[in-house]
Write an enzyme that holds these catalytic residues in place. Structure first.
Site, PDB file in Angstrom:
ATOM      1  N   ASN A 150     -10.181   9.695 -53.571  1.00  0.00           N
ATOM      2  CA  ASN A 150     -11.234   9.306 -54.406  1.00  0.00           C
ATOM      3  C   ASN A 150     -12.603   9.986 -54.532  1.00  0.00           C
ATOM      4  OD1 ASN A 150      -9.305   7.116 -53.728  1.00  0.00           O
ATOM      5  ND2 ASN A 150     -10.125   6.168 -55.451  1.00  0.00           N
ATOM      6  N   SER A 167     -17.122   3.949 -61.497  1.00  0.00           N
ATOM      7  CA  SER A 167     -17.809   3.818 -62.741  1.00  0.00           C
ATOM      8  C   SER A 167     -17.872   2.207 -63.295  1.00  0.00           C
ATOM      9  CB  SER A 167     -17.245   4.671 -63.694  1.00  0.00           C
ATOM     10  OG  SER A 167     -15.763   4.551 -63.747  1.00  0.00           O
ATOM     11  N   ASN A 168     -16.742   1.573 -63.241  1.00  0.00           N
ATOM     12  CA  ASN A 168     -16.715   0.225 -63.566  1.00  0.00           C
ATOM     13  C   ASN A 168     -17.863  -0.590 -62.909  1.00  0.00           C
ATOM     14  OD1 ASN A 168     -14.671   0.478 -65.362  1.00  0.00           O
ATOM     15  ND2 ASN A 168     -13.436  -0.896 -64.330  1.00  0.00           N
ATOM     16  N   PHE A 169     -17.612  -0.693 -61.683  1.00  0.00           N
ATOM     17  CA  PHE A 169     -18.659  -1.482 -60.815  1.00  0.00           C
ATOM     18  C   PHE A 169     -20.012  -1.194 -61.157  1.00  0.00           C
ATOM     19  CE2 PHE A 169     -15.670  -3.047 -57.204  1.00  0.00           C
ATOM     20  CZ  PHE A 169     -15.058  -3.538 -58.093  1.00  0.00           C
ATOM     21  N   TYR A 180       1.706   9.866 -63.050  1.00  0.00           N
ATOM     22  CA  TYR A 180       0.825  10.624 -62.003  1.00  0.00           C
ATOM     23  C   TYR A 180       1.156  11.138 -60.986  1.00  0.00           C
ATOM     24  CZ  TYR A 180      -3.802  11.563 -60.523  1.00  0.00           C
ATOM     25  OH  TYR A 180      -5.048  12.226 -59.866  1.00  0.00           O
ATOM     26  N   ASP A 181       1.651  10.064 -60.030  1.00  0.00           N
ATOM     27  CA  ASP A 181       1.951  10.288 -58.492  1.00  0.00           C
ATOM     28  C   ASP A 181       3.208  11.372 -58.560  1.00  0.00           C
ATOM     29  OD1 ASP A 181       0.541   8.234 -58.607  1.00  0.00           O
ATOM     30  OD2 ASP A 181       1.663   6.921 -57.311  1.00  0.00           O
TER      31      ASP A 181
END
Ligand code: NAD
Ligand code: UDP
Length: 311
Positions: free
Chosen positions: A172, A187-189, A143-144
């Site tokens: 972000n 989204s996870n949290f 990605y980077d």
């Protein structure tokens, strides 16, 4: 104008398509639906000014357009590491194809680059002049390094062929229509908190991120496209920095959840700190984020609650 948005069915792309439609443009949304979804653009589908093209940008395509926003690329570590070779092909071959298109039709093209090009930064906060600290052989490299090559391609097509380019380094970003299971921290949290599941903090949670609400980001993209004579790269992000552990506590408080915080191993090459220096965006685009973190998070929590994420 007829505007092409690659990755238009994804999280940021779908908000950008909606904004461009609202501004009266004709929008061509191009996507292969790897991480994007028709649900994200459902409200636009019946509109005669909106066209959806299922296409993979690693293959060339002939279109007639006036502007190109080039966003297609999986953005969450879970998704871009699922098929790393495809990820780097998307950034390299996909960007070559979109630059070829821009060159042929003489349309300005904006690349959605990323703060990841700074890697695990040793300069803090990160200004655009910083060249970064990226591991070229790690699990984030597809990605980077893909995005770093995409930036190089943009600059070389500009210098060699006079293509009208804009490079934006996105930090972000969060908001409604993030994919529920894409593994990103916001989204996870939120989903874990709504379901009363354990909140998974990777490492000791001392690493930092700076979160920008999606409407602010989209405003920055549109301003950058309309800014003639300034090609960037320019950082777009919210400079309010938070540690991941603080962020976990904030989500628990906001949702009134009984979830417990648990600690999981830190993925390799996870950047320790990240905060955009947005002086350049402020001075050249007159842009800065307006939505406070709390307000943005409330809207995002409402979105995930509406999806039935709450148990
Ligand atoms: P996303 O995964 O929701 O959207 C990416 C979209 O691109 C999806 O709709 C996906 O199906 C599509 N796509 C992927 N590969 C493709 C291909 N080969 N051909 C055609 N379509 C393809 O991610 P997002 O968060 O909306 O990110 C959009 C862009 O912004 C990406 O380029 C990403 O690198 C960049 N960015 C995002 C963030 C962030 O925090 N969300 C941060 C930095 C940079
Ligand atoms: N993270 C976490 N728990 C999760 C998902 C992510 O602690 O369930 C951490 C991750 O290790 C990183 C930060 O949150 O330090 C941001 O991760 P994300 O994948 O959202 O974005 P990126 O690392 O690409 O900035």
């Amino acid at each position: 104008m007829r505007v092409l948005v690659t990755g238009g069915a994804g999280f940021i792309g779908s908000h950008l398509c909606a904004r461009l439609m609202n501004d009266g443009h004709e929008v061509l949304c191009l996507d292969n639906f790897f991480t994007g979804s028709k649900n994200n653009i459902l409200a636009l589908l019946g509109n005669p000014r909106f066209e959806l093209i299922r296409h993979d940008i690693t293959e060339p395509i002939l279109l007639e357009v006036d502007q190109i926003y080039h966003l297609a690329c999986p953005a969450s570590p879970v998704h871009y590491q699922y098929n790393p070779v495809k990820t780097i092909k998307t950034s390299v071959m996909g960007t070559i194809n979109m630059l070829g298109l821009a060159k042929r039709v003489r349309a300005p093209i904006l690349l959605a680059s990323t703060s990841e090009i700074y890697g695990d930064p040793q300069v803090h906060p990160q200004p655009e002049t910083y060249w970064g600290n990226v591991n070229p052989i790690g699990i984030r490299s597809c990605y980077d390094e893909g995005k770093r090559v995409a930036e190089t391609l943009m600059m070389d097509y500009h210098r060699q062929n006079g293509v009208d380019i804009r490079i934006v380094r996105i930090f972000n970003t969060f908001g409604p229509r993030m994919a529920e299971h894409d593994g990103r921290v916001v989204s996870n949290f939120i989903v874990q908190a709504l379901k009363g599941e354990d909140i998974t903090v990777y490492g000791d949670g001392s690493q930092t991120r700076s979160f920008c609400y999606v409407s602010d980001l989209v405003e920055g993209l549109v301003r950058m496209m309309s800014c003639n004579g300034f090609i960037g790269p320019v950082n777009l992000g919210n400079p309010v920095e938070t540690t991941i552990i603080e962020f976990a506590r904030r989500i628990i408080a906001l949702t009134g959840s009984h979830s417990q915080i648990v600690y999981k191993p830190l993925p390799s090459d996870d950047p320790q700190q990240r905060q955009p220096d947005i002086t350049l965006a402020r001075t050249t685009l007159g842009w800065e984020p307006l939505v406070p973190l709390e307000a943005g998070l409330k809207k995002t929590v409402d979105y995930f609650s509406g999806l039935g994420a709450a148990s």
